[in-house]
Design a protein around this motif. Structure first.
Motif, short mmCIF file in Angstrom:
data_model
loop_
_atom_site.label_atom_id
_atom_site.label_comp_id
_atom_site.label_asym_id
_atom_site.label_seq_id
_atom_site.Cartn_x
_atom_site.Cartn_y
_atom_site.Cartn_z
N GLU A 172 -9.34 -1.31 0.54
CA GLU A 172 -9.53 0.13 0.32
C GLU A 172 -8.94 0.55 -1.02
O GLU A 172 -9.52 1.33 -1.77
N ARG A 173 -7.74 -0.02 -1.31
CA ARG A 173 -7.06 0.33 -2.57
C ARG A 173 -7.81 -0.27 -3.76
O ARG A 173 -7.92 0.37 -4.82
N PRO B 71 -2.43 1.77 -7.87
CA PRO B 71 -3.77 1.18 -7.82
C PRO B 71 -3.70 -0.35 -7.84
O PRO B 71 -2.65 -0.93 -8.14
N GLY C 189 1.75 3.01 -3.21
CA GLY C 189 0.77 3.98 -3.71
C GLY C 189 0.16 3.71 -5.06
O GLY C 189 -0.47 4.58 -5.65
N SER D 100 -9.66 1.68 -6.86
CA SER D 100 -9.21 1.39 -8.23
C SER D 100 -10.35 0.86 -9.11
O SER D 100 -10.12 0.54 -10.27
N LEU E 128 0.83 -1.21 0.00
CA LEU E 128 0.00 0.00 0.00
C LEU E 128 0.87 1.26 0.00
O LEU E 128 0.50 2.28 -0.60
#
Ligand SMILES: NC(=O)c1ccc[n+]([C@@H]2O[C@H](COP(=O)([O-])OP(=O)(O)OC[C@H]3O[C@@H](n4cnc5c(N)ncnc54)[C@H](OP(=O)(O)O)[C@@H]3O)[C@@H](O)[C@H]2O)c1
Length: 303
Positions: free
Chosen positions: A146-147, A104, A102, A151, A99
């Protein structure tokens, strides 16, 4: 309906698909079905993180892919993440490191797995199939969610197995770590593979509206290293099954179809085999069991 079947290969099912600009993470990417999945995703232009417990094997796998495709896959498309699914601490560290970069995450392929005959435990004291095949992937997915949401449209592909037909999982989810029952490697492996489908379905129930499509699959009987810990007798028995086995190229086809085809990016909550919808265990569609497993897994992984 797709035109693909048991003998289709991962390359065939993704012909013409352009994944440039998409980022994928594949667990257990250094060998077998995971390596072929990684190869074909990269061939179609995706950037792929090989998430592996043995980084030396991961480096060797990455080098073999770059050697095999010098003009089609570029070094910056493939990176490596250290991930031991049998250790919750390792999963947390791996997710945090990933994570922090950074980027996607458009595609998560929960592929890694073990199939062992005896009762072993993970670093956290869970029975090894349960802890590795289910809990490790549960925690990883949750930490990356969350990522993945940010995305969207995104997909999660969960590599299960028809071995779930051996599952002994009860609706009450009793004795998930096999401390009270007489241990059976097949049943325990089957339980963990049924949990992969329950988790896949629950992910879809919870996050489909946010653009995350989650599906599960059986890759077929594939010639990989999965049986490495089985007894000599099982290995001999395995030789008798050779005529009905698939190559890794065929074994990765359903994963790649679910990961890349426009048709399979629309709807999740499915179970597939041989590139077509298939029938999972009778408990797989039970949303109460899936919800209870989700809650229990949250407790056990400390979420
Ligand atoms: N082959 C089949 O016939 C078959 C049939 C049905 C379902 N499946 C499923 O397909 C998936 C892929 O299996 P495969 O056949 O390709 O087997 P494989 O060749 O043994 O590959 C399994 C991968 O999982 C990794 N792995 C194992 N334990 C791990 C851990 N604790 N943390 C991180 N990675 C770990 C392995 O890493 P190492 O190389 O470091 O051990 C390897 O990269 C599995 O989920 C399996 O259950 C396979």
């Amino acid at each position: 309906m797709t035109a693909f079947g048991k003998r289709s290969t991962a390359e065939e099912v993704s012909l013409g698909i352009d994944l440039r600009g998409r980022h994928a993470l594949v667990t257990g990417a250094n060998t077998g079905i995971g390596l072929e999945t990684t190869r074909v995703l990269a061939l179609r232009g995706a950037s792929v993180t090989l998430a592996c417990r043995n980084t030396a094997r991961a480096e060797a796998a990455r080098a073999s892919l770059l050697d095999a495709h010098p003009s089609e896959i570029t070094p910056d498309q493939l990176d490596i993440a250290a991930l031991d699914l049998a250790s919750l601490e390792s999963v947390r560290r791996s997710a945090a490191e990933w994570l922090a970069i950074g980027r996607p995450l458009h595609l998560l392929v929960n592929n890694a797995g073990i199939m062992i005959p005896d009762r072993r435990e993970t670093a956290d004291g869970f029975e090894a199939h349960f802890g590795t095949n289910h809990l490790g992937h549960f925690l990883l997915t949750r930490l990356l969610l969350e990522r993945i949401r940010a995305s969207a449209p995104a997909r999660i592909v969960n590599v299960s197995s028809d071995a779930q037909r051996f599952a002994s999982l009860t609706r009450e989810l009793t004795d998930l770590s096999w401390t009270e029952r007489r241990f059976s490697g097949w049943r325990s492996y089957g339980d963990s593979k049924l949990m992969n489908v329950l988790f896949s379905n629950e992910l879809d129930r919870r996050f489909a509206a946010e653009g995350i499509v989650s599906n599960a699959l059986h890759p077929g009987l594939v010639r990989t290293e999965l049986g490495r810990d089985q007894s000599l007798w099982m290995k001999v028995f395995g030789l008798a099954l050779l005529p009905i086995t698939k190559s890794p190229a065929e074994g990765a086809a359903t994963s790649i179809l679910l990961a890349t085809s426009p048709e399979h990016g629309e709807r999740g909550g499915g179970y597939y085999a041989d590139c077509a919808p298939s029938r999972p265990h009778r408990l797989a569609g039970d949303s109460l069991v899936a919800g209870a497993l989700w809650k229990k897994s949250e407790e056990l992984t400390g979420l």
